[in-house]
Design a protein around this motif. Structure first.
Motif, PDB file in Angstrom:
ATOM      1  N   LEU A   1      -2.608  -1.989   9.014  1.00  0.00           N
ATOM      2  CA  LEU A   1      -3.309  -2.769   8.002  1.00  0.00           C
ATOM      3  C   LEU A   1      -3.731  -1.915   6.813  1.00  0.00           C
ATOM      4  O   LEU A   1      -3.591  -2.328   5.659  1.00  0.00           O
ATOM      5  CB  LEU A   1      -4.522  -3.461   8.627  1.00  0.00           C
ATOM      6  CG  LEU A   1      -4.196  -4.540   9.656  1.00  0.00           C
ATOM      7  CD1 LEU A   1      -5.455  -5.024  10.352  1.00  0.00           C
ATOM      8  CD2 LEU A   1      -3.465  -5.697   9.004  1.00  0.00           C
TER       9      LEU A   1
ATOM     10  N   VAL B   1      -2.478  -2.316   2.951  1.00  0.00           N
ATOM     11  CA  VAL B   1      -3.407  -2.475   1.828  1.00  0.00           C
ATOM     12  C   VAL B   1      -3.174  -1.381   0.792  1.00  0.00           C
ATOM     13  O   VAL B   1      -3.200  -1.638  -0.419  1.00  0.00           O
ATOM     14  CB  VAL B   1      -4.874  -2.477   2.331  1.00  0.00           C
ATOM     15  CG1 VAL B   1      -5.847  -2.268   1.198  1.00  0.00           C
ATOM     16  CG2 VAL B   1      -5.170  -3.782   3.029  1.00  0.00           C
TER      17      VAL B   1
ATOM     18  N   MET C   1     -10.786  -9.382  -1.733  1.00  0.00           N
ATOM     19  CA  MET C   1      -9.561 -10.022  -1.247  1.00  0.00           C
ATOM     20  C   MET C   1      -8.870  -9.158  -0.191  1.00  0.00           C
ATOM     21  O   MET C   1      -8.424  -9.664   0.842  1.00  0.00           O
ATOM     22  CB  MET C   1      -8.610 -10.294  -2.413  1.00  0.00           C
ATOM     23  CG  MET C   1      -9.127 -11.339  -3.359  1.00  0.00           C
ATOM     24  SD  MET C   1      -7.991 -11.840  -4.672  1.00  0.00           S
ATOM     25  CE  MET C   1      -7.200 -10.347  -5.153  1.00  0.00           C
ATOM     26  N   ALA C   2      -8.782  -7.861  -0.441  1.00  0.00           N
ATOM     27  CA  ALA C   2      -8.119  -6.973   0.524  1.00  0.00           C
ATOM     28  C   ALA C   2      -8.909  -6.894   1.824  1.00  0.00           C
ATOM     29  O   ALA C   2      -8.330  -6.846   2.913  1.00  0.00           O
ATOM     30  CB  ALA C   2      -7.950  -5.581  -0.086  1.00  0.00           C
ATOM     31  N   SER C   3     -10.232  -6.886   1.729  1.00  0.00           N
ATOM     32  CA  SER C   3     -11.063  -6.822   2.939  1.00  0.00           C
ATOM     33  C   SER C   3     -10.914  -8.086   3.777  1.00  0.00           C
ATOM     34  O   SER C   3     -10.845  -8.016   5.009  1.00  0.00           O
ATOM     35  CB  SER C   3     -12.531  -6.599   2.568  1.00  0.00           C
ATOM     36  OG  SER C   3     -12.698  -5.368   1.923  1.00  0.00           O
TER      37      SER C   3
ATOM     38  N   GLY D   1      -8.268  -9.905   3.774  1.00  0.00           N
ATOM     39  CA  GLY D   1      -6.922  -9.778   4.334  1.00  0.00           C
ATOM     40  C   GLY D   1      -6.904  -8.911   5.582  1.00  0.00           C
ATOM     41  O   GLY D   1      -6.226  -9.220   6.561  1.00  0.00           O
ATOM     42  N   ILE D   2      -7.674  -7.832   5.566  1.00  0.00           N
ATOM     43  CA  ILE D   2      -7.752  -6.962   6.738  1.00  0.00           C
ATOM     44  C   ILE D   2      -8.437  -7.683   7.894  1.00  0.00           C
ATOM     45  O   ILE D   2      -7.994  -7.583   9.046  1.00  0.00           O
ATOM     46  CB  ILE D   2      -8.468  -5.644   6.381  1.00  0.00           C
ATOM     47  CG1 ILE D   2      -7.539  -4.772   5.558  1.00  0.00           C
ATOM     48  CG2 ILE D   2      -8.926  -4.904   7.629  1.00  0.00           C
ATOM     49  CD1 ILE D   2      -8.137  -3.479   5.083  1.00  0.00           C
TER      50      ILE D   2
ATOM     51  N   ILE E   1      -8.527 -10.923   8.488  1.00  0.00           N
ATOM     52  CA  ILE E   1      -7.595 -11.916   9.008  1.00  0.00           C
ATOM     53  C   ILE E   1      -6.461 -11.234   9.769  1.00  0.00           C
ATOM     54  O   ILE E   1      -6.049 -11.693  10.842  1.00  0.00           O
ATOM     55  CB  ILE E   1      -7.067 -12.800   7.864  1.00  0.00           C
ATOM     56  CG1 ILE E   1      -8.204 -13.681   7.340  1.00  0.00           C
ATOM     57  CG2 ILE E   1      -5.891 -13.655   8.307  1.00  0.00           C
ATOM     58  CD1 ILE E   1      -7.912 -14.398   6.055  1.00  0.00           C
ATOM     59  N   GLY E   2      -5.960 -10.114   9.247  1.00  0.00           N
ATOM     60  CA  GLY E   2      -4.914  -9.371   9.943  1.00  0.00           C
ATOM     61  C   GLY E   2      -5.384  -8.852  11.294  1.00  0.00           C
ATOM     62  O   GLY E   2      -4.643  -8.914  12.285  1.00  0.00           O
TER      63      GLY E   2
END
Length: 165
Positions: free
Chosen positions: A76, A80, A105-107, A109-110, A112-113
């Motif tokens: 992850l 990113v 947004m990236a956090s 995404g992490i 959710i990943g």
């Protein structure tokens, strides 16, 4: 040699700062993922080569220090770093709003990943998702401008441009 020592101290120092911060604030709602913000900074400041490598190293060391899936955060964080490196020319990394919004947004995404990877590979019952898991990206976004400034000062103190390749 100076650049190698800079990267080694940055990787190990970042890991220890994250571990110390998790020790004192990890169970509270005020925890910040310093390494995620650092990977985003590295990608926006230096591009697609060094950011995924830094993210992979930090993720692998974080995975080795935790009891989670080995390689989950490495994958992850590297992703990113690569995505933030791809967007390096489109985003201005000196503006606080850009830093905060992209970090948010990236956090997310992490988060959710991590949830998707844990759901795919977890044996037994599903672990409940805590409230702090969803609040942490907000703290990351709020802390991003200060951390970006600290990372720039760190590079200036070492008198390196940060580009290894």
């Amino acid at each position: 040699m100076k650049l190698f020592i800079f990267y080694a101290v940055t990787i190990l120092g970042g890991l220890w700062l994250q571990i110390i911060q998790n020790h004192f604030l990890g169970g509270s709602l005020f925890s910040v993922q310093l390494l995620v913000v650092a990977v985003i900074y590295w990608g926006l400041a230096h591009g697609t080569t060094s950011a995924p490598l830094m993210g992979f190293c930090w993720g692998l060391l974080t995975d080795a220090a935790s009891l989670g899936l080995l390689g989950e955060r490495a994958l992850l964080y590297a992703a990113v770093g690569f995505i933030s490196g791809l967007l390096r020319r489109q985003l201005d990394d000196t503006k606080p709003w850009t830093q905060g919004i992209f970090t948010l947004m990236a956090s997310f995404g992490i988060v959710i990943g991590e949830i998707l990877i844990e759901r795919c590979f977890q044996n037994g019952g599903l672990r409940p998702i805590r409230l702090s898991t969803w609040i942490q990206p907000l703290w990351n976004a709020l802390a991003a401008p200060l951390l970006f400034l600290a990372f720039r000062w760190w590079e200036m103190a070492w008198d390196v441009d940060g580009s290894f390749f």
